[in-house]
Scaffold this motif. Structure first.
Motif, PDB file in Angstrom:
ATOM      1  N   GLY A 101       0.799  -1.224   0.000  1.00  0.00           N
ATOM      2  CA  GLY A 101       0.000   0.000   0.000  1.00  0.00           C
ATOM      3  C   GLY A 101       0.829   1.269   0.000  1.00  0.00           C
ATOM      4  O   GLY A 101       2.049   1.247   0.176  1.00  0.00           O
ATOM      5  N   GLY A 102       0.132   2.374  -0.213  1.00  0.00           N
ATOM      6  CA  GLY A 102       0.781   3.673  -0.261  1.00  0.00           C
ATOM      7  C   GLY A 102       1.110   4.123  -1.673  1.00  0.00           C
ATOM      8  O   GLY A 102       2.042   4.909  -1.863  1.00  0.00           O
ATOM      9  N   THR A 103       0.338   3.675  -2.658  1.00  0.00           N
ATOM     10  CA  THR A 103       0.592   4.039  -4.063  1.00  0.00           C
ATOM     11  C   THR A 103      -0.051   5.393  -4.368  1.00  0.00           C
ATOM     12  O   THR A 103      -1.006   5.504  -5.120  1.00  0.00           O
ATOM     13  CB  THR A 103       0.074   2.934  -5.005  1.00  0.00           C
ATOM     14  N   HIS A 104       0.548   6.417  -3.798  1.00  0.00           N
ATOM     15  CA  HIS A 104      -0.065   7.746  -3.724  1.00  0.00           C
ATOM     16  C   HIS A 104       0.176   8.638  -4.938  1.00  0.00           C
ATOM     17  O   HIS A 104      -0.341   9.757  -4.978  1.00  0.00           O
ATOM     18  CB  HIS A 104       0.414   8.460  -2.453  1.00  0.00           C
ATOM     19  N   ARG A 112       1.543   7.013 -12.386  1.00  0.00           N
ATOM     20  CA  ARG A 112       2.789   7.772 -12.241  1.00  0.00           C
ATOM     21  C   ARG A 112       3.647   7.153 -11.143  1.00  0.00           C
ATOM     22  O   ARG A 112       3.119   6.610 -10.176  1.00  0.00           O
ATOM     23  CB  ARG A 112       2.510   9.237 -11.865  1.00  0.00           C
ATOM     24  N   GLY A 113       4.951   7.271 -11.322  1.00  0.00           N
ATOM     25  CA  GLY A 113       5.893   6.921 -10.273  1.00  0.00           C
ATOM     26  C   GLY A 113       5.672   5.562  -9.638  1.00  0.00           C
ATOM     27  O   GLY A 113       5.620   5.454  -8.407  1.00  0.00           O
ATOM     28  N   PHE A 114       5.543   4.502 -10.444  1.00  0.00           N
ATOM     29  CA  PHE A 114       5.366   3.124  -9.976  1.00  0.00           C
ATOM     30  C   PHE A 114       4.001   2.879  -9.341  1.00  0.00           C
ATOM     31  O   PHE A 114       3.788   1.836  -8.716  1.00  0.00           O
ATOM     32  CB  PHE A 114       6.465   2.726  -8.967  1.00  0.00           C
ATOM     33  N   CYS A 115       3.060   3.816  -9.482  1.00  0.00           N
ATOM     34  CA  CYS A 115       1.744   3.700  -8.844  1.00  0.00           C
ATOM     35  C   CYS A 115       0.654   3.617  -9.904  1.00  0.00           C
ATOM     36  O   CYS A 115       0.554   4.500 -10.766  1.00  0.00           O
ATOM     37  CB  CYS A 115       1.480   4.904  -7.938  1.00  0.00           C
ATOM     38  N   ILE A 116      -0.176   2.582  -9.845  1.00  0.00           N
ATOM     39  CA  ILE A 116      -1.212   2.352 -10.849  1.00  0.00           C
ATOM     40  C   ILE A 116      -2.583   2.766 -10.324  1.00  0.00           C
ATOM     41  O   ILE A 116      -3.283   3.559 -10.939  1.00  0.00           O
ATOM     42  CB  ILE A 116      -1.209   0.871 -11.276  1.00  0.00           C
ATOM     43  N   PHE A 117      -2.983   2.208  -9.188  1.00  0.00           N
ATOM     44  CA  PHE A 117      -4.225   2.610  -8.538  1.00  0.00           C
ATOM     45  C   PHE A 117      -3.888   3.195  -7.173  1.00  0.00           C
ATOM     46  O   PHE A 117      -3.024   2.684  -6.461  1.00  0.00           O
ATOM     47  CB  PHE A 117      -5.178   1.433  -8.372  1.00  0.00           C
ATOM     48  N   ASN A 118      -4.590   4.251  -6.820  1.00  0.00           N
ATOM     49  CA  ASN A 118      -4.306   4.951  -5.564  1.00  0.00           C
ATOM     50  C   ASN A 118      -5.104   4.304  -4.438  1.00  0.00           C
ATOM     51  O   ASN A 118      -6.273   4.613  -4.214  1.00  0.00           O
ATOM     52  CB  ASN A 118      -4.666   6.433  -5.709  1.00  0.00           C
ATOM     53  N   ASP A 119      -4.463   3.390  -3.720  1.00  0.00           N
ATOM     54  CA  ASP A 119      -5.164   2.645  -2.680  1.00  0.00           C
ATOM     55  C   ASP A 119      -5.638   3.539  -1.542  1.00  0.00           C
ATOM     56  O   ASP A 119      -6.663   3.253  -0.909  1.00  0.00           O
ATOM     57  CB  ASP A 119      -4.272   1.528  -2.137  1.00  0.00           C
ATOM     58  N   LEU A 120      -4.926   4.640  -1.288  1.00  0.00           N
ATOM     59  CA  LEU A 120      -5.336   5.549  -0.219  1.00  0.00           C
ATOM     60  C   LEU A 120      -6.635   6.274  -0.578  1.00  0.00           C
ATOM     61  O   LEU A 120      -7.548   6.379   0.247  1.00  0.00           O
ATOM     62  CB  LEU A 120      -4.223   6.552   0.057  1.00  0.00           C
TER      63      LEU A 120
END
Length: 289
Positions: A101-104, A112-120
């Motif tokens: 978690g923490g894909t902000h 963006r930046g290794f993050c696909i879905f924003n879990d937060l």
């Protein structure tokens, strides 16, 4: 990808997983069919489908920074579901921690930046759909600003975003969180903790959330390849203890996720990611046993 398994092994080795009352049992979330519906609460439907079908443009792949694979897709959906489950467990037990978690950095319709879905962001809206939650506060202590979270939730009055990040670090086109607490490159442990302790209790008292989502980024560590700050293990343990303890003192449930971490030594990285779980475990024993 390897750091998640290493973190799991690290926490098992420390004896933090068991099923003996009064502790809640260990939970492992797998991707669920209904996760898609919840992800759509924070992300564009066409964007979600493009990811599922490996149909990103060249530019979109570049912004993501990761190659698509079935394993990445499974991990992505599992991680989001895991944060949602962590929030449910926090609301039930008072405190819970997620091993991912923490894909902000993920935006509404862009990776963006290794993050696909924003879990937060997904979990904030999921929690707010519960009848027992009226206000969620996200405290993001990753070294990088939670720009995607801030932008997705910018029009959600009951989802407050607080980002404590390095001013000189990625992303360079900063978003506007409800509260942005910026620290300078090379910030010491002492100064970082001073700033956090000056703001965090006041924010809790001012907004009195029903749930806190805490992104305990390990990339503030002095050994991190992308961090630019000077915190050591002891300072991160103090950070996590202070954040969690302030919530428990006020009887505010808190769900913790691990955020970013980019050490080349993955075993060492797992150790630093595990600090928040060690702090949470100690405080759980203190407050709930």
């Amino acid at each position: 990808m390897q750091k998640f398994a290493l973190l799991h092994e690290r926490l098992h080795g420390l004896g933090l997983f068991h099923n003996n009352p009064p502790h809640p049992p260990s939970h492992f979330a797998d991707s669920q069919v209904d996760t898609m519906d919840y992800i759509a609460m924070a992300h564009d439907a066409a964007y979600i489908e493009a990811f599922r079908q490996d149909d990103f443009t060249v530019q979109a792949r570049r912004k993501l920074g990761l190659p698509w694979s079935p394993g990445l897709m499974q991990r992505t959906f599992t991680a989001v579901r895991g944060t949602m489950l962590t929030a449910d467990l926090a609301l039930e037990f008072g405190l819970a921690g997620h091993l991912a978690g923490g894909t902000h950095h993920a935006h509404h319709a862009e990776a963006r930046g290794f993050c696909i879905f924003n879990d937060l962001a997904v979990t904030a809206r999921y929690a707010l759909s519960r009848p027992d939650v009226e206000r969620v506060l996200i405290l993001d202590c990753d070294v990088h600003q939670g720009d995607g979270t801030a932008r997705i939730l910018s029009n959600d009055p009951n989802a407050l975003t607080v980002s404590v990040h390095c001013r000189a670090n990625y992303p360079f086109d900063k978003a506007e969180s409800d509260y942005d607490i910026e620290v300078e490159k090379g910030c010491s442990s002492k100064e970082y903790l001073r700033l956090l302790d000056a703001y965090w209790p006041l924010l809790l008292d001012r907004h009195q959330p029903d749930l806190v989502l805490y992104d305990a980024g390990a990339d503030v560590h002095r050994e991190d390849a992308l961090g630019l700050l000077e915190l050591d293990d002891a300072a991160i343990f103090k950070r996590d203890t202070h954040v969690i303890e302030a919530c428990l003192d006020r009887r505010i449930p808190i769900a913790c996720v691990i955020g970013g971490g980019y050490m080349k030594n993955l075993k060492r990285l797992a150790e630093v990611h595990g600090i928040v779980h060690q702090a949470a475990f100690r405080l759980f024993q203190q407050y709930f046993e």
